[in-house]
Write a protein that holds these residues in place. Structure first.
Motif, short mmCIF file in Angstrom:
data_model
loop_
_atom_site.label_atom_id
_atom_site.label_comp_id
_atom_site.label_asym_id
_atom_site.label_seq_id
_atom_site.Cartn_x
_atom_site.Cartn_y
_atom_site.Cartn_z
N ASP A 237 0.84 -1.19 0.00
CA ASP A 237 0.00 0.00 0.00
C ASP A 237 0.88 1.25 0.00
O ASP A 237 2.11 1.15 -0.01
N THR A 238 0.24 2.40 0.03
CA THR A 238 1.02 3.64 -0.10
C THR A 238 2.03 3.79 1.03
O THR A 238 3.14 4.25 0.81
N ALA A 239 1.63 3.39 2.26
CA ALA A 239 2.54 3.55 3.39
C ALA A 239 3.79 2.69 3.20
O ALA A 239 4.92 3.15 3.40
N VAL A 240 3.56 1.43 2.78
CA VAL A 240 4.70 0.53 2.57
C VAL A 240 5.59 1.06 1.46
O VAL A 240 6.82 1.05 1.57
N ALA A 241 4.97 1.55 0.39
CA ALA A 241 5.75 2.09 -0.72
C ALA A 241 6.60 3.27 -0.25
O ALA A 241 7.78 3.38 -0.61
N ALA A 242 6.00 4.12 0.60
CA ALA A 242 6.74 5.26 1.12
C ALA A 242 7.96 4.78 1.92
O ALA A 242 9.05 5.35 1.81
N HIS A 243 7.76 3.72 2.71
CA HIS A 243 8.87 3.17 3.48
C HIS A 243 9.97 2.65 2.58
O HIS A 243 11.15 2.84 2.85
N MET A 244 9.55 1.98 1.50
CA MET A 244 10.55 1.42 0.61
C MET A 244 11.33 2.52 -0.08
O MET A 244 12.55 2.41 -0.27
N LEU A 245 10.62 3.60 -0.44
CA LEU A 245 11.32 4.73 -1.07
C LEU A 245 12.32 5.34 -0.10
O LEU A 245 13.44 5.69 -0.47
N LYS A 246 11.91 5.44 1.18
CA LYS A 246 12.80 5.97 2.19
C LYS A 246 14.04 5.10 2.33
O LYS A 246 15.16 5.60 2.39
N ALA A 247 13.80 3.80 2.37
CA ALA A 247 14.91 2.86 2.51
C ALA A 247 15.88 2.99 1.34
O ALA A 247 17.10 3.02 1.54
N THR A 248 15.33 3.13 0.12
CA THR A 248 16.22 3.23 -1.04
C THR A 248 17.04 4.51 -0.99
O THR A 248 18.22 4.49 -1.32
N SER A 249 16.40 5.61 -0.55
CA SER A 249 17.17 6.87 -0.45
C SER A 249 18.28 6.73 0.56
O SER A 249 19.41 7.18 0.34
N ALA A 250 17.97 6.08 1.69
CA ALA A 250 18.98 5.91 2.74
C ALA A 250 20.12 5.02 2.22
O ALA A 250 21.30 5.30 2.46
N VAL A 251 19.75 3.98 1.49
CA VAL A 251 20.76 3.08 0.94
C VAL A 251 21.66 3.85 -0.02
O VAL A 251 22.88 3.68 -0.02
N LYS A 252 21.05 4.76 -0.78
CA LYS A 252 21.82 5.54 -1.75
C LYS A 252 22.83 6.43 -1.02
O LYS A 252 23.95 6.62 -1.48
N LEU A 253 22.41 6.97 0.12
CA LEU A 253 23.32 7.83 0.89
C LEU A 253 24.56 7.06 1.33
O LEU A 253 25.62 7.63 1.54
N LEU A 254 24.40 5.76 1.53
CA LEU A 254 25.54 4.95 1.93
C LEU A 254 26.36 4.50 0.73
O LEU A 254 27.30 3.72 0.86
N GLY A 255 25.95 4.95 -0.45
CA GLY A 255 26.74 4.65 -1.63
C GLY A 255 26.38 3.34 -2.29
O GLY A 255 27.19 2.77 -2.99
N ALA A 256 25.16 2.84 -2.04
CA ALA A 256 24.75 1.60 -2.68
C ALA A 256 23.49 1.85 -3.49
O ALA A 256 22.87 2.90 -3.37
N GLN A 257 23.14 0.84 -4.31
CA GLN A 257 21.98 1.01 -5.18
C GLN A 257 20.99 -0.13 -4.94
O GLN A 257 21.39 -1.27 -4.74
N VAL A 258 19.70 0.19 -4.94
CA VAL A 258 18.68 -0.84 -4.74
C VAL A 258 18.14 -1.29 -6.09
O VAL A 258 17.86 -0.47 -6.97
N ILE A 259 18.04 -2.60 -6.24
CA ILE A 259 17.41 -3.16 -7.43
C ILE A 259 16.20 -3.94 -6.94
O ILE A 259 16.33 -4.85 -6.14
N MET A 260 15.03 -3.55 -7.39
CA MET A 260 13.78 -4.17 -6.96
C MET A 260 13.44 -5.29 -7.93
O MET A 260 13.39 -5.05 -9.14
N THR A 261 13.23 -6.48 -7.44
CA THR A 261 12.86 -7.57 -8.35
C THR A 261 11.65 -8.32 -7.82
O THR A 261 11.29 -8.20 -6.66
N GLY A 262 11.03 -9.11 -8.71
CA GLY A 262 9.98 -10.03 -8.31
C GLY A 262 8.72 -9.38 -7.80
O GLY A 262 8.05 -9.93 -6.95
N ILE A 263 8.40 -8.20 -8.32
CA ILE A 263 7.10 -7.61 -7.96
C ILE A 263 6.03 -8.39 -8.72
O ILE A 263 6.08 -8.46 -9.95
N ARG A 264 5.11 -9.01 -7.99
CA ARG A 264 4.12 -9.86 -8.65
C ARG A 264 3.15 -9.01 -9.46
O ARG A 264 2.90 -7.85 -9.13
N PRO A 265 2.60 -9.60 -10.54
CA PRO A 265 1.70 -8.83 -11.41
C PRO A 265 0.56 -8.15 -10.65
O PRO A 265 0.27 -6.98 -10.88
N ASP A 266 -0.06 -8.90 -9.69
CA ASP A 266 -1.19 -8.29 -8.99
C ASP A 266 -0.72 -7.13 -8.11
O ASP A 266 -1.40 -6.12 -7.98
#
Lengths: 273, 126
Positions: free
Chosen positions: A197-226
Motif C-alpha cells: 500500500d502507499t505507506a509501505v511504498a513510502a517506506h521502501m522509497l525511504k529505505a532506497t534513499s537511505a541506501v543511496k546515501l551509503l553509496g549503494a543502489q537498490v534493485i527491486m525484483t519479483g514484484i508480482r503482477p497483482d
C-alpha cells in the motif's frame, strides 16, 4: 430481613472463593486465611492464624511495599492500590503475585479495623508475556535475512506484509549490513511479499534513499503482477528505483554492473577450440 | 579559527571530517574547497564523514551545496562513509542528496571518481 443480614459470616464467603485471600486485624496479624491461600502458599491455617503477616511463609511478605501499603490503609483508611510482588517464595519457588489489600467493611459487632488481602498469581501470565515479546523480537530479526551473494552484492527477500515498525527495523538492519560489508548493490526481492500500500511504498522509497546515501543502489525484483497492478491503481511511483522482473535478472544486472559476465561453459569451450 | 585540512593526492582533494563541527567552520570549509579546486586544478573531491554519528540539516545542506558548486567549477564530489543513523536522520528530515555522489568508503569513492573522470574525458575527446 435485618436478622438475615446479621447472620452472614463474611469468612464463610471468603472460604469458598478460589483466589487466595487473608484477613488481617489492626495489628496486621492474620485472623483468617482461606483454603486457596493454604493451597497456593502450601501452608496451613494453624501455622498462619494469629501470626503477623510479616512472619508467615518465612517472612516472604516482609517487604517495603507490603509495609507501606498496609500502613496506608491503617492510617488513612484508603483503599490501597494493587502492587506486584516478585520473589522466590519458600516451598513454591519463584512467583509473581499482584497483591490487592483493602479495608474490610465492618460487620455488626466488629469494631476493630480489618484488612482483606487478595493475591493474584500472575507468574504464568508474565512468563507468557515475556516469551511472546522475545519471540516477536526473534521473528522481526529473522524477517530481515540479508544475504551476501557475491562481492558487494546483497540479496534481501521481502517476506510477508511490511508494517512501519518492520520496515524501519528492516531499513536499520540493512544499512548496518551495507556499512559492514561495503556492499554496492542491494537486490530486494518481492516474490514473497504480500500486498503493498502507499505507506509501505513510502517506506521502501525511504529505505532506497537511505541506501543511496551509503553509496549503494537498490534493485527491486519479483514484484508480482497483482502487486504491480495495485501499485499503479494506487498511484504509487517507485521513482528512480531500478526494477527487474525476476531475482535472476536482478542478480545478472548487479553482476554486470560489477564487471562480471555469466556465460555458459560451452560457449567458452567453443571459443577455446 | 580552526580549519579542516584539505589534502591533495594526485588530482584529487581529500577531506576528512572527524568531529561534530561548528556551522562557521563548515562554511569556511566550503570556501576552502572551492579555492583549493581552482588552485590545484583538482578533478575530484572526496569528503569522508565516517567519523560523524550525527549530522544536522545545515551541515548536510552545506555539503550538498558544496558539491553542486564544485561541479560548476569542474570537480566531482563524492561524500563517503555516511553512517546508517545519519542516513536515516537525513531521510527523515526529507533532505534530498540526489545531486551528490555517495560511497561506502574511500576506496569505493575513489573508484567512482575515476569512473566519472574517465567518462568525462571520453566525452571530451569525441
Amino acid at each position: 430481613m435485618t436478622d438475615k443480614k446479621m447472620n452472614v459470616n463474611p469468612f464463610e464467603i471468603i472460604q469458598t472463593v478460589n483466589e487466595p485471600l487473608i484477613v488481617l486485624d489492626e495489628f496486621l496479624s492474620i485472623i483468617f486465611g482461606n483454603r486457596a491461600f493454604d493451597k497456593t502458599f502450601q501452608t496451613n491455617r494453624s501455622l498462619i492464624e494469629g501470626n503477623s503477616i510479616f512472619k508467615i511463609c518465612e517472612g516472604a511478605f516482609d517487604t517495603r511495599e507490603v509495609h507501606e501499603s498496609l500502613e496506608a490503609i491503617l492510617t488513612c483508611d484508603v483503599q490501597g492500590e494493587g502492587f506486584q510482588l516478585e520473589k522466590e517464595f519458600p516451598l513454591i519457588g519463584y512467583r509473581i503475585f499482584i497483591i490487592n489489600p483493602r479495608p474490610m467493611r465492618r460487620y455488626t459487632e466488629a469494631t476493630e479495623k480489618q484488612i482483606l488481602i487478595r493475591f493474584e498469581d500472575v507468574t504464568e501470565q508474565k512468563k507468557a508475556e515475556k516469551t511472546l515479546k522475545l519471540k516477536t523480537k526473534e521473528i522481526l530479526e529473522l524477517s530481515t535475512p540479508v544475504t551476501k551473494i557475491w562481492d558487494e552484492i546483497l540479496v534481501l527477500p521481502l517476506i510477508g506484509t511490511l508494517d512501519s515498525h518492520r520496515a524501519n527495523q528492516m531499513m536499520e538492519q540493512l544499512l548496518e549490513v551495507i556499512r559492514d560489508t561495503g556492499a554496492r548493490y542491494i537486490i530486494m526481492d518481492g516474490t514473497g511479499m504480500g500486498a503493498i500500500d502507499t505507506a509501505v511504498a513510502a517506506h521502501m522509497l525511504k529505505a532506497t534513499s537511505a541506501v543511496k546515501l551509503l553509496g549503494a543502489q537498490v534493485i527491486m525484483t519479483g514484484i508480482r503482477p497483482d502487486v504491480a497492478m495495485t501499485m499503479v491503481h494506487l498511484g504509487i511511483e517507485l521513482g528512480d528505483i531500478m526494477t527487474r522482473a525476476t531475482l535472476q535478472e536482478g542478480v545478472q544486472y548487479a553482476m554486470n554492473a560489477r564487471g562480471y559476465v555469466i556465460v555458459p561453459r560451452q560457449a567458452l569451450e567453443l571459443k577455446g577450440n | 579559527m580552526e580549519r579542516i585540512p584539505i589534502l591533495k593526492l594526485k588530482n584529487f582533494l581529500i577531506i576528512s571530517i572527524q568531529t561534530d563541527i561548528h556551522d562557521m567552520i563548515i562554511k569556511i570549509l566550503q570556501e576552502d574547497i572551492l579555492n583549493k579546486i581552482i588552485e590545484t586544478h583538482a578533478r575530484g573531491v572526496l569528503i569522508d564523514v565516517s567519523a560523524l554519528d550525527i549530522m544536522d540539516s545545515f551541515m548536510a545542506r552545506t555539503l550538498r551545496d558544496s558539491a553542486i558548486m564544485a561541479g560548476l567549477i569542474g570537480a566531482k564530489v563524492v561524500v563517503t562513509g555516511i553512517q546508517p543513523a545519519v542516513a536515516i536522520t537525513l531521510i527523515e528530515l526529507g533532505l534530498k542528496m540526489n545531486q551528490v555522489y555517495t560511497a561506502n568508503n574511500l576506496d569505493h569513492g575513489f573508484e567512482i571518481l575515476n569512473e566519472l573522470i574517465t567518462e568525462e574525458d571520453f566525452k571530451n575527446k569525441l
